[in-house]
Design an enzyme around this catalytic site. Structure first.
Site, PDB file in Angstrom:
ATOM      1  CD  GLU A 118      -2.892  -1.151   2.346  1.00  9.36           C
ATOM      2  OE1 GLU A 118      -4.096  -0.926   2.164  1.00  9.36           O
ATOM      3  OE2 GLU A 118      -2.402  -1.406   3.461  1.00  9.36           O
ATOM      4  CD  GLU A 138      -3.395  -7.005   3.806  1.00  8.68           C
ATOM      5  OE1 GLU A 138      -2.680  -6.009   3.936  1.00  8.68           O
ATOM      6  OE2 GLU A 138      -3.275  -7.811   2.853  1.00  8.68           O
TER       7      GLU A 138
END
Length: 263
Positions: A118, A138
């Site tokens: 990210e 995740e």
């Protein structure tokens, strides 16, 4: 350099200056440069008040890994509101980087995982060394990306490829990531920083107004309807070309003092 900015940064971030280029370095190698709150807020602080005279930034990392993502020890037992506010803090911090006035070149190596991907996707140019690997684990932790990944990563690789990475935990190596658009340049072991600094110096040589237009106007033009995009483009082009610096550069080119495009 503004000493107040440096003093306010956490120990997990260091800054070096090389003329018009600043090297901002993640410095938590024993944690594979996992991002804690202090580091994320430090990134926001740096780009909110960058050193004077700096025209481009290289985002580097100490050790063998760029960033292994969120430091999971920071998660704690947040309720829904607190968890949302934490995610929004990451959004705000990375927006300072992505939507600021300084082009950022990141040096990727080893783990570029979860929040690390990210962060990397918020930078403007990415140089990946051979050791680089990408993942979004995740899903395997019962989580969902919260640092802007669901917005930025699909724009690089497509929703279908991010879906694959999140559902299966698929890991992409440096070549696979490069082919999909996660990096702009490839480099051999230990060569990424030098290549990134070279690129940053080239970018720093552009006119400031052009760099700001590319960072702030271009993404908005690309997302606009064609009609609105064409109008915004004409306005930005007019502003850029009317600057004193642009006019001097054009005179230099016409007088034979400017370089020509060559392979």
């Amino acid at each position: 350099m503004n000493p107040a900015v440096v003093q306010s940064l956490p120990e997990s971030l260091t800054v070096e200056l090389d003329d018009e280029v600043a090297v901002l370095r993640l410095s938590r190698p024993r944690k594979r440069n996992a991002l804690d709150d202090a580091t994320v807020l430090g990134i926001e602080e740096f780009f909110a008040r960058p050193p004077e005279g700096v025209r481009a930034v290289v985002l580097d990392a100490e050790g063998d890994h760029f960033c292994a993502g969120l430091d999971l020890s920071e998660l704690g037992d947040r309720d829904v509101v607190a968890a949302m506010e934490h995610s929004r803090m990451w959004h705000r911090a990375f927006a300072r980087l992505a939507e600021g006035r300084l082009p950022v070149v990141s040096v990727l190596k080893g783990a570029v995982v979860g929040g690390g991907l990210e962060l990397a996707s918020a930078t403007h140019l990415r140089v990946a060394e051979d050791s680089t690997f990408y993942a979004l684990p995740e899903g395997q932790h019962g989580l969902f990306v919260g640092g802007g990944g669901s917005v930025r990563v699909p724009r690089l690789v497509g929703v279908h490829r991010m879906t694959d990475m999140m559902l299966t935990g698929r890991v992409l190596d440096a070549d696979e990531g490069h082919a999909l658009g996660l990096s702009h340049y490839r480099a051999g072991p230990g060569e990424g920083l030098a290549r990134a600094c070279e690129l940053a110096r080239t970018v720093a040589g552009n006119s400031a107004i052009t760099n700001v237009a590319v960072l702030q106007a271009l993404p908005r033009i690309a997302e606009a309807s064609p009609d609105h995009g064409f109008m915004m483009e004409s306005l930005v082009a007019a502003v850029a070309s009317s600057s004193a610096e642009a006019q001097e550069r054009m005179r230099a080119f016409l007088d034979g003092r400017g370089g020509k495009v060559r392979r």
